[in-house]
Design a protein around this motif. Structure first.
Motif, mmCIF file in Angstrom:
data_model
loop_
_atom_site.group_PDB
_atom_site.id
_atom_site.type_symbol
_atom_site.label_atom_id
_atom_site.label_comp_id
_atom_site.label_asym_id
_atom_site.label_seq_id
_atom_site.Cartn_x
_atom_site.Cartn_y
_atom_site.Cartn_z
ATOM 1 N N HIS A 7 8.344 -37.743 26.473
ATOM 2 C CA HIS A 7 6.943 -37.402 26.167
ATOM 3 C C HIS A 7 6.066 -38.615 26.478
ATOM 4 O O HIS A 7 6.030 -39.571 25.701
ATOM 5 C CB HIS A 7 6.848 -37.018 24.678
ATOM 6 C CG HIS A 7 5.526 -36.455 24.257
ATOM 7 N ND1 HIS A 7 5.415 -35.508 23.253
ATOM 8 C CD2 HIS A 7 4.266 -36.711 24.663
ATOM 9 C CE1 HIS A 7 4.145 -35.210 23.071
ATOM 10 N NE2 HIS A 7 3.417 -35.935 23.909
ATOM 11 N N HIS A 9 2.177 -39.628 28.666
ATOM 12 C CA HIS A 9 1.013 -39.125 29.402
ATOM 13 C C HIS A 9 0.640 -40.122 30.486
ATOM 14 O O HIS A 9 -0.268 -40.933 30.341
ATOM 15 C CB HIS A 9 -0.135 -38.858 28.426
ATOM 16 C CG HIS A 9 0.234 -37.843 27.389
ATOM 17 N ND1 HIS A 9 0.427 -36.511 27.716
ATOM 18 C CD2 HIS A 9 0.503 -37.946 26.074
ATOM 19 C CE1 HIS A 9 0.781 -35.850 26.620
ATOM 20 N NE2 HIS A 9 0.844 -36.692 25.610
ATOM 21 N N HIS A 169 6.343 -35.134 16.987
ATOM 22 C CA HIS A 169 5.586 -35.949 16.022
ATOM 23 C C HIS A 169 6.033 -35.685 14.576
ATOM 24 O O HIS A 169 5.211 -35.722 13.656
ATOM 25 C CB HIS A 169 4.066 -35.729 16.122
ATOM 26 C CG HIS A 169 3.519 -35.649 17.515
ATOM 27 N ND1 HIS A 169 3.950 -36.443 18.538
ATOM 28 C CD2 HIS A 169 2.553 -34.844 18.054
ATOM 29 C CE1 HIS A 169 3.269 -36.137 19.641
ATOM 30 N NE2 HIS A 169 2.433 -35.168 19.370
ATOM 31 N N ALA A 217 5.086 -41.137 23.654
ATOM 32 C CA ALA A 217 3.822 -40.390 23.758
ATOM 33 C C ALA A 217 2.680 -41.285 24.238
ATOM 34 O O ALA A 217 1.538 -41.103 23.844
ATOM 35 C CB ALA A 217 3.472 -39.690 22.453
HETATM 36 ZN ZN LIG Z 1 1.378 -35.976 23.690
#
Ligand SMILES: [Zn+2]
Length: 265
Positions: A7, A9, A169, A217
């Motif tokens: 995960h 970005h 999360h 993340a």
């Molecule tokens: Zn995310």
């Protein structure tokens, strides 16, 4: 250590980050569709974003020898306008046969509103229709417990196979709920919120090693693209065996992601 970043970005990260991730041992990276830091103004804005996730970003990652995969959706932060969200969801199927698409995500809830829930449920229907796994974002801070319960209820009502869903999360107060219901759980390692490395390892020691992974993340906010491998080093310091570390940072994500026929290492 070889690891999978499940995960991240990367559209908001630099080439230096790609270099560091690969040098640290990352062998595959997955990028769920997310908020851009601002609300996109049109369906075309999402069309461009999906092209970025399925064409340009995998090509950028390939320059570093890193396989790049993606998950598609309209994220919960932009799902409050349900009419607009439905227009965006209508273009998702045209991207589902791209070779790096794994499934639908990261869908979920942000403020736990009725509209967000409706759009979440409609995304789940797309995943069912196309037989795709699901990656789920759970809300932050005080909204997390309630939002996680709402999400698990909606998934049970939709009769989704929990083995094909990862709820991301998770923290101390939600990991048990997710795992006990048979779903996969993701822990996000953030410098300021969500889990620190120490808390993530506490959660592993409390809830066990099955159906759980860790991710950075990393995005345009304060985050660390090397968080997973740094947590693995912390696990070593806490005397965890290499086989246990490998299970969490490589074998578990490999097992979950391999449910997508497009995921190959
Ligand atoms: Zn995310």
């Amino acid at each position: 250590m070889n690891y999978i970043e499940p995960h991240a970005h990367m559209v908001s990260r630099t080439t230096a980050d790609y270099q560091a991730i690969v040098q640290a041992g990352c062998v595959a990276l997955c990028e769920p569709a997310f908020w851009a830091g601002y609300d996109r103004a049109s369906v075309d804005g999402f069309h461009d974003y999906y092209r970025q996730l399925t064409e340009y970003e995998p090509a950028r990652a390939a320059k570093f020898g890193l396989p790049h995969y993606t998950w598609l959706c309209i994220n919960p932060k932009e799902a409050e306008d349900a009419g607009f969200a439905r227009e965006v969801m209508a273009i998702i199927p045209e991207f589902l046969d791209k070779p790096n698409v794994l499934g639908i995500g990261e869908i979920g809830l942000n403020k736990n509103t009725r509209n967000e829930l409706a759009i979440f449920e409609e995304h789940v229907e797309i995943a069912k229709k196309y037989d795709l796994p699901i990656l789920i974002h759970t809300p932050h801070l005080e909204d997390k417990l309630k939002g996680t319960k709402m999400i698990l209820d909606a998934l049970k009502n939709a009769q989704v196979d929990p083995n094909r869903v990862i709820v991301d999360h998770v923290e101390e107060h939600t990991a048990g709920l997710v795992l006990d219901a048979g779903f996969w759980a993701g822990m996000t390692l953030y410098p300021e919120s969500k889990c620190t490395a120490a808390r993530a390892i506490d959660i592993l020691e409390t809830f066990g090693l099955e159906k759980i992974w860790m991710n950075s993340a990393c995005d345009w906010g304060i985050s660390d693209p090397l968080a997973v491998i740094k947590c693995a080093v912390e696990m070593r310091k806490r005397q965890h065996a290499q086989a246990i570390i490998d299970k969490v940072i490589y074998e578990n994500p490999h097992k979950f992601l391999s449910q997508s026929p497009n995921f190959k290492l």
